[in-house]
Scaffold this active site. Structure first.
Site, PDB file in Angstrom:
ATOM      1  N   HIS A 122       0.245  -1.756   0.500  1.00  0.00           N
ATOM      2  CA  HIS A 122       0.078  -0.307   0.021  1.00  0.00           C
ATOM      3  C   HIS A 122       0.246   1.394   0.138  1.00  0.00           C
ATOM      4  O   HIS A 122       1.715   1.078   0.855  1.00  0.00           O
ATOM      5  CB  HIS A 122      -1.080   0.133   0.841  1.00  0.00           C
ATOM      6  CG  HIS A 122      -0.439   0.064   2.633  1.00  0.00           C
ATOM      7  ND1 HIS A 122      -0.002   0.985   3.112  1.00  0.00           N
ATOM      8  CD2 HIS A 122      -0.171  -1.091   2.943  1.00  0.00           C
ATOM      9  CE1 HIS A 122       0.578   1.229   4.092  1.00  0.00           C
ATOM     10  NE2 HIS A 122       0.752  -0.300   4.167  1.00  0.00           N
ATOM     11  N   HIS A 131      12.132  -1.083 -12.557  1.00  0.00           N
ATOM     12  CA  HIS A 131      12.134  -2.641 -12.401  1.00  0.00           C
ATOM     13  C   HIS A 131      11.835  -3.368 -11.092  1.00  0.00           C
ATOM     14  O   HIS A 131      13.175  -3.405 -10.264  1.00  0.00           O
ATOM     15  CB  HIS A 131      13.201  -3.781 -13.878  1.00  0.00           C
ATOM     16  CG  HIS A 131      13.448  -4.759 -13.863  1.00  0.00           C
ATOM     17  ND1 HIS A 131      13.906  -5.602 -14.210  1.00  0.00           N
ATOM     18  CD2 HIS A 131      12.050  -5.561 -13.157  1.00  0.00           C
ATOM     19  CE1 HIS A 131      13.770  -6.891 -14.016  1.00  0.00           C
ATOM     20  NE2 HIS A 131      12.722  -6.926 -13.780  1.00  0.00           N
TER      21      HIS A 131
HETATM   22  C1  LIG Z   1      23.904  -6.568  -7.619  1.00  0.00           C
HETATM   23  C2  LIG Z   1      24.343  -7.480  -8.896  1.00  0.00           C
HETATM   24  C3  LIG Z   1      23.212  -6.867 -10.525  1.00  0.00           C
HETATM   25  C4  LIG Z   1      26.279  -7.345  -8.540  1.00  0.00           C
HETATM   26  O1  LIG Z   1      26.817  -7.782  -9.638  1.00  0.00           O
HETATM   27  P1  LIG Z   1      27.661  -7.658 -10.262  1.00  0.00           P
HETATM   28  O2  LIG Z   1      28.089  -5.569 -10.407  1.00  0.00           O
HETATM   29  O3  LIG Z   1      27.989  -8.526 -11.673  1.00  0.00           O
HETATM   30  O4  LIG Z   1      28.875  -8.461  -9.204  1.00  0.00           O
HETATM   31  P2  LIG Z   1      29.891 -10.398  -9.279  1.00  0.00           P
HETATM   32  O5  LIG Z   1      28.703 -10.576  -9.954  1.00  0.00           O
HETATM   33  O6  LIG Z   1      31.202  -9.904  -9.927  1.00  0.00           O
HETATM   34  O7  LIG Z   1      29.401 -10.002  -8.006  1.00  0.00           O
HETATM   35  C5  LIG Z   1      30.805  -9.329  -6.881  1.00  0.00           C
HETATM   36  C6  LIG Z   1      31.084  -9.994  -5.526  1.00  0.00           C
HETATM   37  O8  LIG Z   1      29.244  -9.401  -5.191  1.00  0.00           O
HETATM   38  C7  LIG Z   1      28.725 -10.378  -4.421  1.00  0.00           C
HETATM   39  N1  LIG Z   1      27.257 -10.908  -5.005  1.00  0.00           N
HETATM   40  C8  LIG Z   1      26.705 -10.595  -6.732  1.00  0.00           C
HETATM   41  N2  LIG Z   1      25.597 -10.535  -6.411  1.00  0.00           N
HETATM   42  C9  LIG Z   1      25.209 -10.617  -4.375  1.00  0.00           C
HETATM   43  C10 LIG Z   1      23.600 -10.570  -3.693  1.00  0.00           C
HETATM   44  N3  LIG Z   1      22.523 -10.632  -4.538  1.00  0.00           N
HETATM   45  N4  LIG Z   1      23.745 -10.254  -2.486  1.00  0.00           N
HETATM   46  C11 LIG Z   1      25.234 -11.055  -2.106  1.00  0.00           C
HETATM   47  N5  LIG Z   1      26.113 -10.754  -3.028  1.00  0.00           N
HETATM   48  C12 LIG Z   1      25.724 -10.593  -3.965  1.00  0.00           C
HETATM   49  C13 LIG Z   1      29.809 -11.854  -5.343  1.00  0.00           C
HETATM   50  O9  LIG Z   1      29.001 -13.573  -5.140  1.00  0.00           O
HETATM   51  C14 LIG Z   1      30.791 -11.457  -5.441  1.00  0.00           C
HETATM   52  O10 LIG Z   1      31.574 -12.307  -4.366  1.00  0.00           O
HETATM   53  P3  LIG Z   1      33.029 -12.048  -4.013  1.00  0.00           P
HETATM   54  O11 LIG Z   1      33.302 -11.070  -4.710  1.00  0.00           O
HETATM   55  O12 LIG Z   1      32.871 -12.306  -3.166  1.00  0.00           O
HETATM   56  O13 LIG Z   1      32.857 -13.135  -4.808  1.00  0.00           O
HETATM   57  C15 LIG Z   1      23.915  -9.916  -8.746  1.00  0.00           C
HETATM   58  O14 LIG Z   1      24.491 -10.327  -8.660  1.00  0.00           O
HETATM   59  C16 LIG Z   1      22.334  -9.365  -8.827  1.00  0.00           C
HETATM   60  O15 LIG Z   1      22.098  -9.637  -7.658  1.00  0.00           O
HETATM   61  N6  LIG Z   1      21.996  -9.102  -9.740  1.00  0.00           N
HETATM   62  C17 LIG Z   1      20.096  -9.155  -9.914  1.00  0.00           C
HETATM   63  C18 LIG Z   1      19.561 -10.375 -10.124  1.00  0.00           C
HETATM   64  C19 LIG Z   1      17.609 -10.238 -10.467  1.00  0.00           C
HETATM   65  O16 LIG Z   1      17.093 -10.031  -9.751  1.00  0.00           O
HETATM   66  N7  LIG Z   1      17.539 -10.987 -11.931  1.00  0.00           N
HETATM   67  C20 LIG Z   1      16.391 -10.498 -12.029  1.00  0.00           C
HETATM   68  C21 LIG Z   1      16.230 -10.343 -13.276  1.00  0.00           C
HETATM   69  S1  LIG Z   1      14.508 -10.336 -13.699  1.00  0.00           S
END
Ligand SMILES: CC(C)(COP(=O)(O)OP(=O)(O)OC[C@H]1O[C@@H](n2cnc3c(N)ncnc32)[C@H](O)[C@@H]1OP(=O)(O)O)[C@@H](O)C(=O)NCCC(=O)NCCS
Length: 198
Positions: A122, A131
């Site tokens: 709400h 998004h």
């Molecule tokens: C947060 C996010 C954007 C980071 O992406 P990125 O910048 O490419 O980061 P990386 O994948 O290189 O990860 C970097 C570090 O953060 C950590 N990390 C990534 N996403 C995380 C999350 N959601 N929660 C906790 N830690 C996370 C990784 O494990 C990595 O840790 P490490 O250095 O200890 O190995 C991505 O992981 C994410 O969560 N995206 C959302 C996906 C989603 O919701 N998709 C739906 C589509 S409809």
């Protein structure tokens, strides 16, 4: 007749929604000349004045750029399984996917994605080009600024303000406000770095 701009996996879901709503889909538009068909619909190349369009691109910044370029009417798509309060507003170009719930007094801006099973409670204020990913939950009175991406399964506690141009990682629990332009992740959600979304 509705046309989708962007012949992607995201577009496939929107096609399902429009078909479930009984809407006529004329086809898709995509900048890649190699893509000629999606789910049985023709894909043309370059906008040719199609009268009603949904931008079917998941990236918030690209959606915003294309919206500024197109002189057209933007349709909305709301799957019949979604529950949208009659006291909620949903802006043009926005897509509300299967099983999402938007509660009373919520205001969803233009060209947003309220993805599969997401919950917007709400009086939330969700600005344009946001998004909300699958199964994310915004508790009541949350605000989300323009162009922000809330990751899948994230929970945002009631009354929190998330700025514009942020990314909140999947599975986060947000219990403090997030300023404009930050990547934040985790339970408890922490600011990681300043970002510029591309
Ligand atoms: C947060 C996010 C954007 C980071 O992406 P990125 O910048 O490419 O980061 P990386 O994948 O290189 O990860 C970097 C570090 O953060 C950590 N990390 C990534 N996403 C995380 C999350 N959601 N929660 C906790 N830690 C996370 C990784 O494990 C990595 O840790 P490490 O250095 O200890 O190995 C991505 O992981 C994410 O969560 N995206 C959302 C996906 C989603 O919701 N998709 C739906 C589509 S409809």
């Amino acid at each position: 007749m509705i046309y989708l701009y962007g012949a992607s996996g995201h577009a496939k879901v929107i096609l399902d929604i429009l078909e479930a709503q009984g809407k006529d889909v004329g086809g898709l538009i995509d900048d890649n000349p190699d893509v000629k068909e999606l789910c049985g619909y023709p894909v043309s190349h370059g906008f040719q004045g199609e009268e009603s369009v949904i931008i079917s691109i998941g990236n918030n910044a690209i959606r915003k750029k294309i919206a500024a370029q197109l002189q057209t009417h933007f349709a909305t798509a709301v799957h019949p399984s979604a529950i949208v309060s009659p006291r909620a507003e949903v802006g043009e170009g926005t897509v509300v996917m299967q099983g999402a719930i938007i509660q009373s007094g919520a205001n969803i801006g233009k060209h947003c994605i309220i993805n599969t099973g997401a919950s917007v409670d709400h009086e939330c204020q969700v600005d344009d080009f946001v998004h909300i990913s699958p199964h994310a939950t915004l508790c009541g009175n949350v605000t989300v600024g323009e162009g922000t991406w809330i990751g899948a399964g994230t929970t945002v506690i009631q009354g929190i303000h998330i700025g514009k141009g942020c990314v909140v990682g999947a599975g986060s629990v947000v219990s403090h406000d997030i300023p404009d332009g930050y990547l934040a992740v985790g339970n408890r959600c922490k600011l990681i770095k300043k970002i510029s979304q591309k």
